[in-house]
Design an enzyme around this catalytic site. Structure first.
Site, PDB file in Angstrom:
ATOM      1  N   ARG A   1     -10.469  -0.039  15.304  1.00  0.00           N
ATOM      2  CA  ARG A   1     -10.391   0.762  14.084  1.00  0.00           C
ATOM      3  C   ARG A   1     -11.370   0.136  13.103  1.00  0.00           C
ATOM      4  NH1 ARG A   1      -4.445   1.595  11.501  1.00  0.00           N
ATOM      5  NH2 ARG A   1      -5.079  -0.235  10.337  1.00  0.00           N
TER       6      ARG A   1
ATOM      7  N   LYS B   1       0.848  -1.200   0.000  1.00  0.00           N
ATOM      8  CA  LYS B   1       0.000   0.000   0.000  1.00  0.00           C
ATOM      9  C   LYS B   1       0.882   1.248   0.000  1.00  0.00           C
ATOM     10  CE  LYS B   1      -0.376  -0.275   5.014  1.00  0.00           C
ATOM     11  NZ  LYS B   1      -1.041   0.320   6.142  1.00  0.00           N
TER      12      LYS B   1
ATOM     13  N   TYR C   1      15.230  29.872   7.209  1.00  0.00           N
ATOM     14  CA  TYR C   1      14.129  30.684   7.738  1.00  0.00           C
ATOM     15  C   TYR C   1      14.140  30.747   9.266  1.00  0.00           C
ATOM     16  CZ  TYR C   1      12.017  30.288   3.084  1.00  0.00           C
ATOM     17  OH  TYR C   1      11.766  30.344   1.746  1.00  0.00           O
TER      18      TYR C   1
END
Ligand SMILES: Cc1ncc(COP(=O)(O)O)c(C=O)c1O
Length: 387
Positions: free
Chosen positions: A142, A44, A277
């Site tokens: 689940r 998957k 940054y």
């Protein structure tokens, strides 16, 4: 998944080299860990970022009996790419491509009555029976059917549909919650409940080809969970399910993916120079900086800012400051590699490079996420494709 067939030395901005010989060896090692069971290669999510079709082909060549995906679309894509044999997919939503799945000879998972109703309707339209695997929730909380009345109803209705010729129940299955935590009490509890739920279904007349619950950690450490089939994902890619269980080498596994990049720039900077940054990193003195052309758009975790390790010319360097969308910087401590020098983020570790597990620790995540997130902008370069 973008793919290059260039020689492994050709310069690329970045590359994820996929060693298919390692993958094949991992299949053989996993078969040896579960000698009495068939092996499903779980491919998957583009084979956890490694490339589904290429990895599925290699796994089948090395003796995997089944392929497994989450979504039906992933399974249909494997079939369309010419992969033969048994392919199972388990993450369905209402209105899913049931008929296409039946016509492509996929094994589909059913966790509840809505899915049974849709698959039987599709089987009527297709004029042929579906291959259905009933999923039990034995404690993961689940997907899967709850034990008790819900399971009894699902089994009863599946048998009715089987008698009508609309489906064949090919499997009974479940999934662990904590198999990566050795000795966790839920492991034995889930196996016990799985036996009960399978026992009930078989008493009612279900004759499954395969009963299965084991993922990679259970395949490696819980032999009594192997039943007829083990479903291995992460271990196939040579990564240990968790550092607490052991290293890949402890289980005879070898990491399949090596992620590297060509330094885009090397330059001298003075001390006190802010880097990237937010200037989270400021050079402690005069030094050299190397620019690595990979960023969070490529799946490099931003949480690995100021922490992720990179091997450059034999030395581990740490990300200096923030990971940006397309690039990050390492402090090379005065060394002067040429632009284009190789920066290895992770690999098997043979050359002293970090591993995906090292990155997982740097980013506060699991190695599953590190490899799976490597983005489509990074070409996969397949090596050792022929057995
Ligand atoms: C239902 C199911 N089975 C098996 C696997 C494979 O798990 P692992 O990668 O731990 O082997 C997964 C992946 O999460 C899964 O969702």
């Amino acid at each position: 998944m973008s793919e290059r067939t260039v020689p492994s030395t050709a310069p690329l901005r970045a590359r994820a080299e996929i060693d298919l010989a390692a993958l094949r060896a991992n299949v053989r090692a996993l078969r040896a860990h579960a000698p009495g069971a068939a092996l499903m290669a779980v491919v998957k999510s583009e084979a956890y970022g490694h490339g589904a079709v290429q990895c599925a082909r290699a796994a089948v060549a090395a003796g995997a009996d089944w392929l497994g995906t989450a979504t039906p679309e992933e399974a249909l894509a494997l079939r369309a790419a010419g992969l033969p044999g048994r392919i199972m997919c388990w993450l369905w939503t209402p209105g899913g491509p049931w008929r296409e799945a039946i016509e492509a000879d996929l094994d589909v998972s059913v966790s509840g009555m809505w899915a049974l109703d849709e698959v039987t309707a599709a089987a009527r339209l297709a004029g042929r029976p579906a291959r259905v695997q009933l999923k039990a929730d034995t404690g993961l909380g689940r997907n899967g059917c709850q034990p008790g009345d819900d399971w009894a109803e699902l089994v009863r209705e599946a048998l009715r549909a089987e008698a009508e010729g609309l489906l064949r129940v090919t499997g009974l299955w479940s999934h662990f919650a904590c198999a990566d935590e050795p000795g966790h009490p839920s492991i034995a509890a889930q196996i016990g409940l799985f036996r009960e739920m399978v026992g009930h279904a078989e008493q009612q007349g279900i004759r499954p080809e395969v009963r299965h619950i084991a993922n990679s950690p259970a395949t490696l450490t819980v032999p009594e969970s192997h039943f007829d089939l083990v479903r291995t994902g992460i271990a196939l890619y040579g990564i240990s399910p968790s550092p607490e269980l052991g290293t890949p080498a402890d289980f005879g596994l070898r990491p399949v993916m090596t992620l590297s990049a060509s330094l885009a720039l090397v330059k001298h900077v003075p001390g006190g120079h802010g880097v990237s940054y937010g200037h989270q990193y400021v050079t402690p003195g005069e030094t050299t900086l190397g620019l690595v052309p990979l960023g969070y758009a490529d799946g490099i975790p931003r949480h690995a800012s100021s922490a992720g390790p990179v091997l450059v010319e034999g030395k581990w360097r740490t990300i200096a400051g923030r990971v940006a969308m397309d690039q990050f910087v390492v402090d090379l401590g005065g060394d002067e590699p040429e632009a284009g020098a190789e920066a290895v983020l992770f690999g098997p570790g043979d050359r002293g490079e970090p591993t995906a597990e090292d990155w997982a620790q740097a980013a506060g995540t699991i190695a599953y996420e590190v490899v799976t997130r490597i983005g489509t902008r990074v070409p996969r370069v397949y090596v050792n494709a022929s057995p």
